[in-house]
Enzyme design. Structure first.
Site, short mmCIF file in Angstrom:
data_model
loop_
_atom_site.label_atom_id
_atom_site.label_comp_id
_atom_site.label_asym_id
_atom_site.label_seq_id
_atom_site.Cartn_x
_atom_site.Cartn_y
_atom_site.Cartn_z
CB CYS A 125 101.20 39.92 36.59
SG CYS A 125 99.68 39.97 37.55
N1 LIG Z 1 97.44 42.35 41.28
C1 LIG Z 1 97.22 42.17 40.00
O1 LIG Z 1 97.40 43.10 39.19
C2 LIG Z 1 96.73 40.84 39.45
C3 LIG Z 1 96.15 40.81 38.18
C4 LIG Z 1 95.69 39.61 37.68
C5 LIG Z 1 95.85 38.44 38.44
N2 LIG Z 1 96.44 38.48 39.66
C6 LIG Z 1 96.54 37.23 40.41
O2 LIG Z 1 95.52 37.21 41.42
C7 LIG Z 1 95.99 36.54 42.59
C8 LIG Z 1 95.86 37.45 43.80
O3 LIG Z 1 96.69 38.59 43.62
P1 LIG Z 1 96.50 39.95 44.42
O4 LIG Z 1 97.34 40.95 43.70
O5 LIG Z 1 95.06 40.22 44.65
O6 LIG Z 1 97.18 39.58 45.80
P2 LIG Z 1 97.14 40.47 47.16
O7 LIG Z 1 98.40 40.11 47.89
O8 LIG Z 1 96.84 41.88 46.84
O9 LIG Z 1 95.90 39.89 47.96
C9 LIG Z 1 95.79 38.55 48.33
C10 LIG Z 1 95.06 38.47 49.66
O10 LIG Z 1 94.90 37.08 49.94
C11 LIG Z 1 95.04 36.91 51.34
N3 LIG Z 1 95.29 35.51 51.64
C12 LIG Z 1 96.47 34.84 51.63
N4 LIG Z 1 96.25 33.53 51.96
C13 LIG Z 1 94.92 33.41 52.17
C14 LIG Z 1 94.09 32.32 52.54
N5 LIG Z 1 94.60 31.10 52.73
N6 LIG Z 1 92.77 32.53 52.70
C15 LIG Z 1 92.26 33.78 52.51
N7 LIG Z 1 92.99 34.85 52.16
C16 LIG Z 1 94.31 34.66 52.00
C17 LIG Z 1 96.16 37.86 51.71
O11 LIG Z 1 96.14 38.15 53.11
C18 LIG Z 1 95.81 39.08 50.84
O12 LIG Z 1 94.97 39.97 51.52
C19 LIG Z 1 97.42 36.11 42.27
O13 LIG Z 1 97.40 34.80 41.76
C20 LIG Z 1 97.83 37.08 41.18
O14 LIG Z 1 98.84 36.53 40.34
C21 LIG Z 1 96.87 39.68 40.20
#
Ligand SMILES: NC(=O)c1ccc[n+]([C@@H]2O[C@H](COP(=O)([O-])OP(=O)(O)OC[C@H]3O[C@@H](n4cnc5c(N)ncnc54)[C@H](O)[C@@H]3O)[C@@H](O)[C@H]2O)c1
Length: 428
Positions: free
Chosen positions: A269
């Site tokens: 983030c």
């Molecule tokens: N991790 C955090 O603390 C946090 C907090 C708030 C917001 N976010 C936001 O949330 C979003 C996701 O982050 P995250 O940390 O969960 O990511 P992550 O990498 O932990 O998980 C994302 C998942 O999406 C999957 N993926 C990728 N392409 C895909 C597709 N086309 N179809 C289906 N699945 C697919 C990946 O294989 C992975 O398992 C990002 O935009 C991030 O900025 C993250």
């Protein structure tokens, strides 16, 4: 039990696209509220792991995953689950590309999968963090390739995820949920959906306001962290204890929120999200000066930590070249097994370039490479302390014995201000 919406049979109350740090806690909260949830992910190994009852993220244990599977959760790589869903949430990664420009590849590919299987009356919500306008300008046209109209045939909204991995106090249920729809009807539908498992819904004017709110929150953090990082650097020159200073300022009951310095920002983030906004405003011919300056200052911290380490060794008659330096905690934050954008990596790189022999201790990371080079791990903290010329405490994981580090470290650089200062312990 199957339900129907119009003539359509609804098999899943919710399909979560992307089963990561964001997707899994949402899936869990929804299942706990009695919803039937399918999780879709392109990562076959992750899907198999989940269906075998093993958790891919820190905030859920294996027992939690097994409980979900016993209730109403199933993971799959097959996006056709969308065709039988009432609501679809997209929470896939939004990283930066090699030139630090927003990479919406995962969002567009997940949206296309949804579009291929979209049915009338479905609610689609984007949760991935992104530049303001993405829901309207990127997601909407892709979904409308299905032949269905947003706001008329299906509902479309944006709701930023605010999950804080490892936070024991705030989770999906008790963190207020900002929701913006592309029409008032979309907003109502999305608010009603989240209201099933989130205590407080915060409706906003539209999707752009919801997208912008998330970027404001994260830029606020980025800028304030940069401020205290710069103050920490100044305090060293002024021979002032920055930690004492911050604790004193934090006693003001209004108008001040304490942020603390550290070895640099990491994770998915803070180092990334403000760049989504910078990129957007640059296209309008402006610069997002605060965010760009904050990023420069935060990016300097790993090198500053290494400079402090080198000076500490010198003061004790030692040299970085050939020194055995062990990093304690190489994840981007304490108690989370997530190494993305961790400042430990540039720190190991700079130390290696200075000729140090670098190792690490981290109970959460079994194998670790810094800039592609494997770094040797010492499993036992006591062994590391007995052999290292210097240890650098980067992440004070709960499992680290801080008293032991303070007592047994030959030299300790504490970048988190958690150890008492002493002859051998220096704080940032
Ligand atoms: N991790 C955090 O603390 C946090 C907090 C708030 C917001 N976010 C936001 O949330 C979003 C996701 O982050 P995250 O940390 O969960 O990511 P992550 O990498 O932990 O998980 C994302 C998942 O999406 C999957 N993926 C990728 N392409 C895909 C597709 N086309 N179809 C289906 N699945 C697919 C990946 O294989 C992975 O398992 C990002 O935009 C991030 O900025 C993250």
């Amino acid at each position: 039990m199957e339900q129907s919406r119009g003539s359509r049979v609804i098999e899943w109350d919710l399909v979560v696209m992307g089963l990561g740090y964001v997707g899994m806690p949402i899936a869990r909260a929804a299942v706990q509220a009695g919803l039937r949830v399918a999780g879709v992910d392109v990562d076959r190994a992750r899907v198999d792991r989940l269906n075998a009852g093993s958790s891919p993220v820190d905030d859920l244990s294996d027992a939690d995953v097994r409980e979900l599977l016993d209730q109403r959760f199933h993971a799959t790589t097959d996006p056709r689950a969308v065709a039988a869903a009432d609501t679809v949430i997209i929470c896939v990664p939004t990283p930066l590309d090699q030139d630090r420009r927003p990479d919406l590849g995962a969002v567009t590919s997940a949206t296309e999968m949804v579009a291929d299987n979209l049915r009338a009356d479905t609610l689609v919500v984007l949760e991935s963090t992104t530049w303001p306008g993405t829901t309207e300008q990127v997601v909407r046209p892709l979904l409308e390739k299905s032949g269905l109209g947003a706001g008329t045939d299906f509902h479309l909204a944006y709701s930023p995820e605010r999950i804080d991995p490892g936070n024991p106090h705030y989770g999906v249920r008790n963190t207020p949920k900002i929701v913006g729809g592309i029409t008032p009807g979309c907003l109502d539908r999305a608010a009603a959906f989240y209201g099933k498992f989130v205590e407080r819904i915060v409706p906003v004017r539209g999707t752009r306001e919801a997208e912008m709110a998330k970027l404001l929150e994260n830029t606020y953090r980025q800028v304030n962290i940069a401020l205290v990082n710069e103050i920490a650097i100044l305090c060293e020159d002024l021979v002032i204890d920055v930690w004492d200073t911050i604790s004193a300022a934090a006693t003001k009951p209004f108008g001040y929120q304490a942020f603390r310095p550290g070895p640099g920002v990491g994770g998915h983030c803070i180092p990334i999200d403000p760049s989504y906004l910078s990129h957007r405003v640059r296209r309008l011919g402006h610069q997002f000066q605060f965010a760009e300056l904050a990023q420069q200052i935060n990016d300097r911290m790993p090198k500053y930590v290494v400079d402090r380490a080198v000076r500490l060794l010198h003061r004790h008659g030692q040299c970085a070249n050939g020194a055995n330096i062990i990093l304690l905690g190489v994840t981007y934050k304490p108690d989370i097994a997530d190494g993305r954008e961790s400042p430990a990596e540039p720190i190991a790189g700079h130390l290696g370039a200075a000729g140090a022999r670098v190792g690490y201790v981290d109970p959460l990371i079994a194998d670790w490479c810094a800039r592609g080079v494997p770094v040797p791990r010492t499993e036992d903290l006591g062994d590391a302390l007995a052999t290292a010329d210097l240890v650098i405490l980067l992440q004070p994981h709960r499992t680290f014995d801080l008293d032991l580090i303070a007592a047994e470290g030959a030299l300790v650089l504490d970048t988190r201000g958690v150890l008492p200062r002493s002859e051998t312990v220096e704080r940032l």
